[in-house]
Design a protein around this motif. Structure first.
Motif, PDB file in Angstrom:
ATOM      1  N   ILE A 276       4.016   4.817   7.611  1.00  0.00           N
ATOM      2  CA  ILE A 276       3.485   4.530   6.581  1.00  0.00           C
ATOM      3  C   ILE A 276       4.471   4.183   5.632  1.00  0.00           C
ATOM      4  O   ILE A 276       4.070   3.558   4.637  1.00  0.00           O
ATOM      5  N   ALA A 277       5.744   4.428   5.518  1.00  0.00           N
ATOM      6  CA  ALA A 277       6.630   3.973   4.609  1.00  0.00           C
ATOM      7  C   ALA A 277       6.941   2.618   4.813  1.00  0.00           C
ATOM      8  O   ALA A 277       6.933   1.544   3.922  1.00  0.00           O
ATOM      9  N   GLY A 278       6.846   2.018   5.996  1.00  0.00           N
ATOM     10  CA  GLY A 278       7.021   0.702   6.115  1.00  0.00           C
ATOM     11  C   GLY A 278       5.845  -0.155   5.784  1.00  0.00           C
ATOM     12  O   GLY A 278       5.901  -1.222   5.094  1.00  0.00           O
ATOM     13  N   LEU A 279       4.549   0.406   5.870  1.00  0.00           N
ATOM     14  CA  LEU A 279       3.459  -0.222   5.273  1.00  0.00           C
ATOM     15  C   LEU A 279       3.520  -0.149   3.846  1.00  0.00           C
ATOM     16  O   LEU A 279       2.901  -1.039   2.958  1.00  0.00           O
ATOM     17  N   ALA A 280       3.826   0.943   3.149  1.00  0.00           N
ATOM     18  CA  ALA A 280       4.173   1.118   1.753  1.00  0.00           C
ATOM     19  C   ALA A 280       5.259  -0.274   1.169  1.00  0.00           C
ATOM     20  O   ALA A 280       5.046  -0.776   0.319  1.00  0.00           O
ATOM     21  N   VAL A 281       6.211  -0.409   2.054  1.00  0.00           N
ATOM     22  CA  VAL A 281       7.200  -1.500   1.728  1.00  0.00           C
ATOM     23  C   VAL A 281       6.510  -2.860   1.832  1.00  0.00           C
ATOM     24  O   VAL A 281       6.941  -3.601   0.947  1.00  0.00           O
ATOM     25  N   VAL A 282       5.530  -3.043   2.768  1.00  0.00           N
ATOM     26  CA  VAL A 282       4.744  -4.236   2.655  1.00  0.00           C
ATOM     27  C   VAL A 282       4.162  -4.609   1.350  1.00  0.00           C
ATOM     28  O   VAL A 282       4.172  -5.429   0.686  1.00  0.00           O
TER      29      VAL A 282
ATOM     30  N   ILE B  63      10.926  -8.936   1.643  1.00  0.00           N
ATOM     31  CA  ILE B  63      10.577  -7.575   1.464  1.00  0.00           C
ATOM     32  C   ILE B  63       9.272  -7.153   2.323  1.00  0.00           C
ATOM     33  O   ILE B  63       9.461  -6.101   2.998  1.00  0.00           O
ATOM     34  N   SER B  64       8.289  -8.076   2.235  1.00  0.00           N
ATOM     35  CA  SER B  64       7.013  -7.588   3.252  1.00  0.00           C
ATOM     36  C   SER B  64       7.487  -7.697   4.613  1.00  0.00           C
ATOM     37  O   SER B  64       7.115  -6.802   5.221  1.00  0.00           O
ATOM     38  N   PHE B  65       8.485  -8.486   4.935  1.00  0.00           N
ATOM     39  CA  PHE B  65       8.730  -8.663   6.473  1.00  0.00           C
ATOM     40  C   PHE B  65       9.695  -7.553   7.009  1.00  0.00           C
ATOM     41  O   PHE B  65       9.343  -7.039   8.177  1.00  0.00           O
ATOM     42  N   VAL B  66      10.434  -7.089   6.040  1.00  0.00           N
ATOM     43  CA  VAL B  66      11.480  -5.975   6.465  1.00  0.00           C
ATOM     44  C   VAL B  66      10.473  -4.743   6.511  1.00  0.00           C
ATOM     45  O   VAL B  66      10.487  -4.125   7.470  1.00  0.00           O
ATOM     46  N   GLY B  67       9.486  -4.663   5.536  1.00  0.00           N
ATOM     47  CA  GLY B  67       8.353  -3.500   5.943  1.00  0.00           C
ATOM     48  C   GLY B  67       7.637  -3.689   7.168  1.00  0.00           C
ATOM     49  O   GLY B  67       7.197  -2.570   7.843  1.00  0.00           O
ATOM     50  N   PHE B  68       7.279  -4.716   7.292  1.00  0.00           N
ATOM     51  CA  PHE B  68       6.488  -4.964   8.681  1.00  0.00           C
ATOM     52  C   PHE B  68       7.372  -4.566   9.907  1.00  0.00           C
ATOM     53  O   PHE B  68       6.733  -4.113  10.838  1.00  0.00           O
ATOM     54  N   CYS B  69       8.615  -5.065   9.902  1.00  0.00           N
ATOM     55  CA  CYS B  69       9.408  -4.704  11.023  1.00  0.00           C
ATOM     56  C   CYS B  69       9.782  -3.217  10.939  1.00  0.00           C
ATOM     57  O   CYS B  69       9.783  -2.543  12.088  1.00  0.00           O
ATOM     58  N   VAL B  70       9.861  -2.520  10.064  1.00  0.00           N
ATOM     59  CA  VAL B  70      10.058  -1.067   9.854  1.00  0.00           C
ATOM     60  C   VAL B  70       8.912  -0.509  10.516  1.00  0.00           C
ATOM     61  O   VAL B  70       9.006   0.430  11.303  1.00  0.00           O
ATOM     62  N   ALA B  71       7.809  -1.003  10.109  1.00  0.00           N
ATOM     63  CA  ALA B  71       6.472  -0.284  10.443  1.00  0.00           C
ATOM     64  C   ALA B  71       6.225  -0.468  11.853  1.00  0.00           C
ATOM     65  O   ALA B  71       5.754   0.378  12.736  1.00  0.00           O
ATOM     66  N   GLY B  72       6.539  -1.608  12.421  1.00  0.00           N
ATOM     67  CA  GLY B  72       6.519  -1.955  13.691  1.00  0.00           C
ATOM     68  C   GLY B  72       7.234  -1.167  14.807  1.00  0.00           C
ATOM     69  O   GLY B  72       6.764  -0.427  15.543  1.00  0.00           O
ATOM     70  N   VAL B  73       8.587  -1.157  14.548  1.00  0.00           N
ATOM     71  CA  VAL B  73       9.436  -0.042  15.272  1.00  0.00           C
ATOM     72  C   VAL B  73       9.005   1.354  15.181  1.00  0.00           C
ATOM     73  O   VAL B  73       8.981   1.808  16.058  1.00  0.00           O
ATOM     74  N   ALA B  74       8.577   1.769  13.906  1.00  0.00           N
ATOM     75  CA  ALA B  74       8.041   3.212  13.902  1.00  0.00           C
ATOM     76  C   ALA B  74       6.873   3.316  14.789  1.00  0.00           C
ATOM     77  O   ALA B  74       6.521   4.786  15.308  1.00  0.00           O
TER      78      ALA B  74
END
Length: 82
Positions: A39-45, A18-29
């Motif tokens: 911010i949504a990606g960091l929240a998922v982390v 779950i944290s890895f997916v959030g990290f990837c989303v935040a990185g792309v964003a």
């Protein structure tokens, strides 16, 4: 170290995925300057950490070793024997 099962539990794997997916989303964003998605990606982390801890507390984390008694039990036994 393999006998310690460090990180080889469903709780650990779920939290990391779950944290890895959030990290990837935040990185792309961050590359596509999108503050809301970052911010949504960091929240998922953070949610990944909470989910991992909750699963660990629910019994899906590392189980205590049956071959090792905690120190406080040994201390109690020594005090009771004396």
């Amino acid at each position: 170290m393999a006998s310690a099962a460090h990180g080889h539990t469903p709780a650990a794997w779920t939290g990391v995925v779950i944290s890895f997916v959030g990290f990837c989303v935040a990185g792309v964003a961050m590359i596509m300057p999108n503050v809301v998605l970052t911010i949504a990606g960091l929240a998922v982390v953070l949610i990944g950490g909470v989910v991992g801890k909750a699963m660990s507390m629910a019994g899906m984390g590392k189980q205590p070793s049956k071959n090792f008694a905690p120190a406080h039990s040994e201390e109690r036994a020594a005090v009771t024997a004396a």
